[in-house]
Write an enzyme that holds these catalytic residues in place. Structure first.
Site, short mmCIF file in Angstrom:
data_model
loop_
_atom_site.label_atom_id
_atom_site.label_comp_id
_atom_site.label_asym_id
_atom_site.label_seq_id
_atom_site.Cartn_x
_atom_site.Cartn_y
_atom_site.Cartn_z
N ARG A 103 -8.77 -0.95 3.10
CA ARG A 103 -7.71 -0.28 3.86
C ARG A 103 -8.11 1.14 4.16
NH1 ARG A 103 -1.71 -0.72 1.63
NH2 ARG A 103 -2.64 -0.19 -0.34
N THR A 107 -4.87 5.43 7.94
CA THR A 107 -4.08 4.58 8.86
C THR A 107 -3.54 3.33 8.16
OG1 THR A 107 -6.01 3.27 9.49
CG2 THR A 107 -5.59 5.27 10.77
N ASP A 199 -1.99 -0.79 -8.59
CA ASP A 199 -3.14 -1.31 -7.83
C ASP A 199 -3.74 -2.48 -8.59
OD1 ASP A 199 -5.95 -1.67 -7.00
OD2 ASP A 199 -5.50 0.00 -5.67
N ASP A 202 -7.57 -2.27 -9.36
CA ASP A 202 -7.87 -1.32 -10.44
C ASP A 202 -7.48 -1.88 -11.80
OD1 ASP A 202 -9.03 0.66 -8.94
OD2 ASP A 202 -7.19 1.81 -8.67
N1 URA Z 1 -2.27 -3.43 -3.24
C1 URA Z 1 -2.03 -3.33 -4.58
O1 URA Z 1 -2.90 -3.63 -5.39
N2 URA Z 1 -0.83 -2.89 -4.98
C2 URA Z 1 0.16 -2.58 -4.12
O2 URA Z 1 1.26 -2.19 -4.57
C3 URA Z 1 -0.11 -2.68 -2.74
C4 URA Z 1 -1.32 -3.12 -2.32
#
Ligand code: URA
Length: 208
Positions: A103, A107, A199, A202
């Site tokens: 991503r 943007t 995330d 992560d």
């Molecule tokens: N990707 C993720 O890992 N967590 C989110 O909250 C949104 C996108």
């Protein structure tokens, strides 16, 4: 096609553990894998069967085996990788392709950086995997990439969806059956799902 929300108690319980910020990477990976396995069980409920005859130690028996298209699992890198082991535990013969999208931090638009798919992907039933359906951008693009290659039978599995992502995905690909284990409240200004779990990549790989 209406999304299917998989609210089995075991799945819901495991998602609560996933959400907890004190859950470490090892447990997080195990939970994602277990949830994927439970979701795979539900998402394969409509697989066609054919009758076969088998000789048991006692007698001949007419029984059933899965027929029809073979399967492929396509995780969207990198968080989708966390779901592969659980899916393969139930369908070990499935082939695995990978689609890499990142991503743009400004943007939030997805960009492709990797795509490696089984040679015969077109004839397979393809399960696209990504634990988090946030804006829906990556899922929409990944599915479009598969369709552009001629894939016709696609399902999408995510653990947590935001209403915004679900809307974007079902509008862009109304023919794709979406399975999600939990529909959360919304996205925040950083496009994270609220309450979500942070995330997922992560937390799976311990990179934070
Ligand atoms: N990707 C993720 O890992 N967590 C989110 O909250 C949104 C996108």
């Amino acid at each position: 096609m209406n999304p299917m929300i998989m609210d089995h108690p075991l799945i819901q319980h495991k998602i609560s553990l996933l959400r907890d910020k004190n859950t470490g990477s090892k447990e997080f990976r195990e939970l994602i894998s277990e949830i994927a396995m439970l979701m795979c069980y539900e998402a394969t409920r409509d697989l066609p069967l054919k009758e076969v005859e088998i000789e048991t130690p006692v007698a001949m028996a007419k029984t059933k085996v899965i027929s029809g298209r073979k399967m492929a699992f396509v995780p969207i890198l990198r968080a989708g990788l966390g779901m592969v082991e659980g899916m393969l535990a139930l369908v070990p013969a499935a082939k695995v392709g990978h689609i890499g999208l990142y991503r743009d931090p400004e943007t939030f638009e997805p960009h492709e950086y990797y795509c490696k798919l089984p040679m015969d992907i077109v004839s397979r039933e393809v399960y696209v995997l990504d634990p988090m359906l946030a804006t829906g951008g990556s899922a929409v693009d990944a599915i479009q990439m598969l369709k552009d290659k001629g894939v016709k039978h696609i399902k999408f599995l995510c653990v947590i969806a935001a209403p915004e992502g679900l809307k974007a995905l079902t509008e862009a690909h109304p023919d794709v059956q979406v399975y999600c284990a939990n529909l959360d409240e919304k996205l925040n200004e950083h496009k994270y799902i609220v309450p979500g779990l942070g995330d997922a990549g992560d937390r799976i790989f311990g990179t934070k």
